[in-house]
Write a protein that holds these residues in place. Structure first.
Motif, short mmCIF file in Angstrom:
data_model
loop_
_atom_site.label_atom_id
_atom_site.label_comp_id
_atom_site.label_asym_id
_atom_site.label_seq_id
_atom_site.Cartn_x
_atom_site.Cartn_y
_atom_site.Cartn_z
N UNK A 36 103.90 136.45 62.43
CA UNK A 36 102.73 135.57 62.40
C UNK A 36 101.44 136.31 62.72
N UNK A 37 101.52 137.62 62.92
CA UNK A 37 100.32 138.40 63.18
C UNK A 37 99.79 138.27 64.60
N UNK A 38 100.61 137.81 65.52
CA UNK A 38 100.17 137.60 66.90
C UNK A 38 100.53 138.77 67.81
N UNK A 39 101.23 139.77 67.29
CA UNK A 39 101.63 140.93 68.09
C UNK A 39 100.50 141.92 68.19
N UNK A 40 100.47 142.62 69.30
CA UNK A 40 99.51 143.69 69.50
C UNK A 40 100.31 144.98 69.70
N UNK A 41 100.09 145.93 68.82
CA UNK A 41 100.79 147.20 68.93
C UNK A 41 99.92 148.19 69.67
#
Length: 64
Positions: A35-40
């Motif tokens: 969902x594009x909510x991760x932060x790498x």
């Protein structure tokens, strides 16, 4: 930090087997990623954060 809160809540219940809890955590992480909510975080930054975290823990233990 949300995983820590989730783990503590599940630990209190202690009704969910560890493998089920782990599967839920992995699925939640994959959902956040999709969902594009991760932060790498780059490896260098992750290592620096971990070093800071360890230093903080060691400093607290020295106070005891």
């Amino acid at each position: 930090m949300a995983s820590k809160v989730t783990f503590e809540a599940d630990k209190k219940d202690n009704q969910i087997p560890h493998d089920t809890w782990l599967t839920q955590q992995v699925n939640a992480a994959l959902d956040r990623m999709e969902n594009g909510l991760s932060v790498f975080v780059p490896n260098e930054e992750a290592n620096a954060q971990m070093a800071d975290f360890k230093a903080e823990i060691r400093a607290k233990s020295k106070l005891l």
